[in-house]
Design a protein around this motif. Sequence first.
Motif, PDB file in Angstrom:
ATOM      1  N   ASN A  82       0.697  -1.186  -0.056  1.00  0.00           N
ATOM      2  CA  ASN A  82      -0.102   0.030  -0.057  1.00  0.00           C
ATOM      3  C   ASN A  82       0.732   1.225   0.074  1.00  0.00           C
ATOM      4  O   ASN A  82       0.481   2.346  -0.576  1.00  0.00           O
ATOM      5  CB  ASN A  82      -0.924  -0.110   1.218  1.00  0.00           C
ATOM      6  CG  ASN A  82      -2.199   0.744   0.799  1.00  0.00           C
ATOM      7  OD1 ASN A  82      -2.609   0.846  -0.155  1.00  0.00           O
ATOM      8  ND2 ASN A  82      -2.955   0.771   1.722  1.00  0.00           N
ATOM      9  N   ILE A  85       2.195   1.577  -3.717  1.00  0.00           N
ATOM     10  CA  ILE A  85       1.250   1.674  -4.931  1.00  0.00           C
ATOM     11  C   ILE A  85      -0.086   2.465  -4.724  1.00  0.00           C
ATOM     12  O   ILE A  85      -1.047   2.327  -5.186  1.00  0.00           O
ATOM     13  CB  ILE A  85       1.212   0.506  -5.703  1.00  0.00           C
ATOM     14  CG1 ILE A  85       0.787  -0.608  -4.778  1.00  0.00           C
ATOM     15  CG2 ILE A  85       2.451   0.111  -6.384  1.00  0.00           C
ATOM     16  CD1 ILE A  85       0.621  -2.037  -5.528  1.00  0.00           C
ATOM     17  N   GLY A  86      -0.133   2.705  -3.347  1.00  0.00           N
ATOM     18  CA  GLY A  86      -1.515   3.098  -2.692  1.00  0.00           C
ATOM     19  C   GLY A  86      -2.167   4.205  -3.343  1.00  0.00           C
ATOM     20  O   GLY A  86      -3.241   4.655  -3.345  1.00  0.00           O
ATOM     21  N   TRP A  87      -0.945   5.222  -4.090  1.00  0.00           N
ATOM     22  CA  TRP A  87      -1.558   6.388  -4.885  1.00  0.00           C
ATOM     23  C   TRP A  87      -2.429   6.153  -6.327  1.00  0.00           C
ATOM     24  O   TRP A  87      -2.832   7.066  -6.697  1.00  0.00           O
ATOM     25  CB  TRP A  87      -0.416   7.349  -5.112  1.00  0.00           C
ATOM     26  CG  TRP A  87       0.739   6.631  -5.619  1.00  0.00           C
ATOM     27  CD1 TRP A  87       1.848   5.904  -4.940  1.00  0.00           C
ATOM     28  CD2 TRP A  87       0.974   6.910  -7.038  1.00  0.00           C
ATOM     29  NE1 TRP A  87       2.494   5.570  -5.918  1.00  0.00           N
ATOM     30  CE2 TRP A  87       2.245   6.062  -7.173  1.00  0.00           C
ATOM     31  CE3 TRP A  87       0.344   7.450  -8.066  1.00  0.00           C
ATOM     32  CZ2 TRP A  87       2.794   6.055  -8.485  1.00  0.00           C
ATOM     33  CZ3 TRP A  87       0.986   7.218  -9.419  1.00  0.00           C
ATOM     34  CH2 TRP A  87       2.107   6.462  -9.495  1.00  0.00           C
ATOM     35  N   ILE A  88      -2.320   4.837  -6.627  1.00  0.00           N
ATOM     36  CA  ILE A  88      -2.715   4.546  -7.990  1.00  0.00           C
ATOM     37  C   ILE A  88      -4.248   4.250  -7.985  1.00  0.00           C
ATOM     38  O   ILE A  88      -4.657   3.700  -6.950  1.00  0.00           O
ATOM     39  CB  ILE A  88      -1.922   3.436  -8.686  1.00  0.00           C
ATOM     40  CG1 ILE A  88      -0.410   3.538  -8.700  1.00  0.00           C
ATOM     41  CG2 ILE A  88      -2.413   2.942 -10.132  1.00  0.00           C
ATOM     42  CD1 ILE A  88       0.507   2.572  -9.113  1.00  0.00           C
ATOM     43  N   LYS A  89      -4.982   4.866  -8.878  1.00  0.00           N
ATOM     44  CA  LYS A  89      -6.209   4.491  -8.918  1.00  0.00           C
ATOM     45  C   LYS A  89      -6.749   2.820  -8.910  1.00  0.00           C
ATOM     46  O   LYS A  89      -5.970   2.228  -9.802  1.00  0.00           O
ATOM     47  CB  LYS A  89      -6.939   4.907 -10.394  1.00  0.00           C
ATOM     48  CG  LYS A  89      -7.270   6.431 -10.216  1.00  0.00           C
ATOM     49  CD  LYS A  89      -7.950   7.050 -11.266  1.00  0.00           C
ATOM     50  CE  LYS A  89      -8.124   8.552 -11.364  1.00  0.00           C
ATOM     51  NZ  LYS A  89      -9.131   8.899 -10.283  1.00  0.00           N
ATOM     52  N   SER A  91      -5.820   1.093  -6.433  1.00  0.00           N
ATOM     53  CA  SER A  91      -4.699   0.562  -5.743  1.00  0.00           C
ATOM     54  C   SER A  91      -4.880  -0.663  -4.716  1.00  0.00           C
ATOM     55  O   SER A  91      -3.953  -1.658  -4.786  1.00  0.00           O
ATOM     56  CB  SER A  91      -3.862   1.782  -4.822  1.00  0.00           C
ATOM     57  OG  SER A  91      -4.899   2.116  -3.911  1.00  0.00           O
ATOM     58  N   LEU A  94      -4.426  -3.524  -6.825  1.00  0.00           N
ATOM     59  CA  LEU A  94      -2.883  -3.953  -6.861  1.00  0.00           C
ATOM     60  C   LEU A  94      -2.229  -4.584  -5.789  1.00  0.00           C
ATOM     61  O   LEU A  94      -1.434  -5.479  -5.837  1.00  0.00           O
ATOM     62  CB  LEU A  94      -2.023  -2.677  -7.249  1.00  0.00           C
ATOM     63  CG  LEU A  94      -2.527  -2.124  -8.855  1.00  0.00           C
ATOM     64  CD1 LEU A  94      -1.999  -0.614  -9.003  1.00  0.00           C
ATOM     65  CD2 LEU A  94      -2.236  -3.056  -9.744  1.00  0.00           C
ATOM     66  N   VAL A  95      -2.623  -3.955  -4.436  1.00  0.00           N
ATOM     67  CA  VAL A  95      -2.029  -4.407  -3.405  1.00  0.00           C
ATOM     68  C   VAL A  95      -2.379  -5.869  -3.077  1.00  0.00           C
ATOM     69  O   VAL A  95      -1.838  -6.872  -2.492  1.00  0.00           O
ATOM     70  CB  VAL A  95      -2.727  -3.529  -1.990  1.00  0.00           C
ATOM     71  CG1 VAL A  95      -2.341  -4.036  -0.667  1.00  0.00           C
ATOM     72  CG2 VAL A  95      -1.921  -2.058  -2.044  1.00  0.00           C
ATOM     73  N   LEU A 189      -4.974  -2.037 -13.250  1.00  0.00           N
ATOM     74  CA  LEU A 189      -4.623  -0.561 -13.552  1.00  0.00           C
ATOM     75  C   LEU A 189      -5.575  -0.057 -14.698  1.00  0.00           C
ATOM     76  O   LEU A 189      -6.296   0.764 -14.487  1.00  0.00           O
ATOM     77  CB  LEU A 189      -2.992  -0.552 -14.281  1.00  0.00           C
ATOM     78  CG  LEU A 189      -2.171  -0.563 -13.164  1.00  0.00           C
ATOM     79  CD1 LEU A 189      -0.689  -0.852 -14.102  1.00  0.00           C
ATOM     80  CD2 LEU A 189      -2.089   0.623 -12.384  1.00  0.00           C
ATOM     81  N   ALA A 199      -8.254   6.217  -5.068  1.00  0.00           N
ATOM     82  CA  ALA A 199      -6.748   6.144  -4.747  1.00  0.00           C
ATOM     83  C   ALA A 199      -6.370   6.974  -3.319  1.00  0.00           C
ATOM     84  O   ALA A 199      -7.118   8.030  -3.144  1.00  0.00           O
ATOM     85  CB  ALA A 199      -5.739   6.689  -5.843  1.00  0.00           C
ATOM     86  N   LYS A 202      -0.262   9.937  -2.141  1.00  0.00           N
ATOM     87  CA  LYS A 202       0.983   9.452  -2.490  1.00  0.00           C
ATOM     88  C   LYS A 202       1.604   9.601  -1.206  1.00  0.00           C
ATOM     89  O   LYS A 202       1.974  10.815  -0.707  1.00  0.00           O
ATOM     90  CB  LYS A 202       1.775  10.203  -3.581  1.00  0.00           C
ATOM     91  CG  LYS A 202       2.900   9.401  -4.126  1.00  0.00           C
ATOM     92  CD  LYS A 202       3.434  10.000  -5.472  1.00  0.00           C
ATOM     93  CE  LYS A 202       4.635   9.180  -5.858  1.00  0.00           C
ATOM     94  NZ  LYS A 202       4.999   9.422  -7.193  1.00  0.00           N
TER      95      LYS A 202
END
Length: 425
Positions: A82, A85-89, A91, A94-95, A189, A199, A202
């Motif tokens: 997190n 890559i927590g700032w990505i829509k 996320s 992805l986590v 993504l 998201a 960052k």
Amino acid sequence: MNPGVVVILLLLVLAFMGIPIYIALGIGTLVALNMADLPMLILPQKLFAGMNSSSLLAIPFFILAGNLMSRSITSKLIDVANAFIGWIKGSLALVTIVASGLFGAISGSGVATASAIGGITIPAMKKEGYPAPFATAVSSISSILGPIIPPSVTLIVYASITNISVSKLFIGSLLPGLLLIGALMVYALYYGKKHDLPAHEKESPRVIFHTLKESIWALLMPVIILGGIFGGIFTPTEAAAVAVVYALIISLFVYKDIKWSELPGAFVDASVATATIMVMVGLSKASSYVVVTSGLPQLLLNAFTSITDNKYVILLLLNLLFLIIGMLMEANAAIIMMTPILTPLLTAFNINPLAFGIIMSFNLCIGLVTPPVGLCLLLCNQIGETSLAKSLKAMMPMLLLAIAVLLMVTYIEPLTTFLPTLLKS
């Protein structure tokens, strides 16, 4: 009727009636032995011989390590993913994928991965406004990374039957696992951007550094296990034992997030799971003896060669066969049942048994998310509290990606053989 066919049919029928796989396998073997007029003494002899393998010692340790992790270290792995890559829509999706890969590098179990990672990330995704079917779907498909990313319990079972090096199978399965992680992350993504999923802000380098510092002991676990195996420092069995000791020390004395009172439950769960697998592997030696002596492998070889003599078509047919078997049967049972039958086919068509073991394991792991068995899908769907049909629909693009990766692994042999050959040299 051919005694080998009787073993398979009884196994399938009894399993569908709800009888545990290992009992169904034992009943089928006894009936087939009687039909073939073979002495019943074969059963206990082969049962003992099947379990008398040093490579199988890794199974209880990896299962126990996974049980301990699910009670302790899992949250640390999610925190690290997190932070980066927590700032990505989208996320959290992805986590889930990254954390499942990290967890799989220790537990070797799909169901354990679904329970440990999905149990945390599915509620978190729903809370942040993710569609419940998608949250369930991404957790389900990510859980199959557990038995694909080394170490893998299914590959240990395959190694015990074929006498192929467990280390080589682990090393060979690394690239297929990383390919699947990459494919799932690309889709997550795309989905996150298309549906404008939330998201987080960052994180600053200071916060990332602090998170890494707090989670370093959890991150070192897969590094120690895989690094030790790939570097030749210790065997997979020794790595499994190291994983348990490390998990105990970190959970009890460093993070202190597991109580002494929880240990008996973890040990009992691991013991029950191990006993089931060991009895199943032991019985497989007896059932394999019946299958081989019945001439079924040769009949199957003749059936395949009557269809085609093209190696690549044979591989496609085998993939279709295992995709169907994976829908109906637990992976370890399928490997135990099918490996002795298919061995002559592999020899006849010059199919690398190491590569095939990884292909078969990958294929059967997909069965963890395909009904009617689909244990990981059912477990994640229960956590997500959503419609199974909607979850399956949301998972379909990711399932197709997994099958695409499977075909790449099937037809590009260096994906499974390059690393074992490189490290051997």
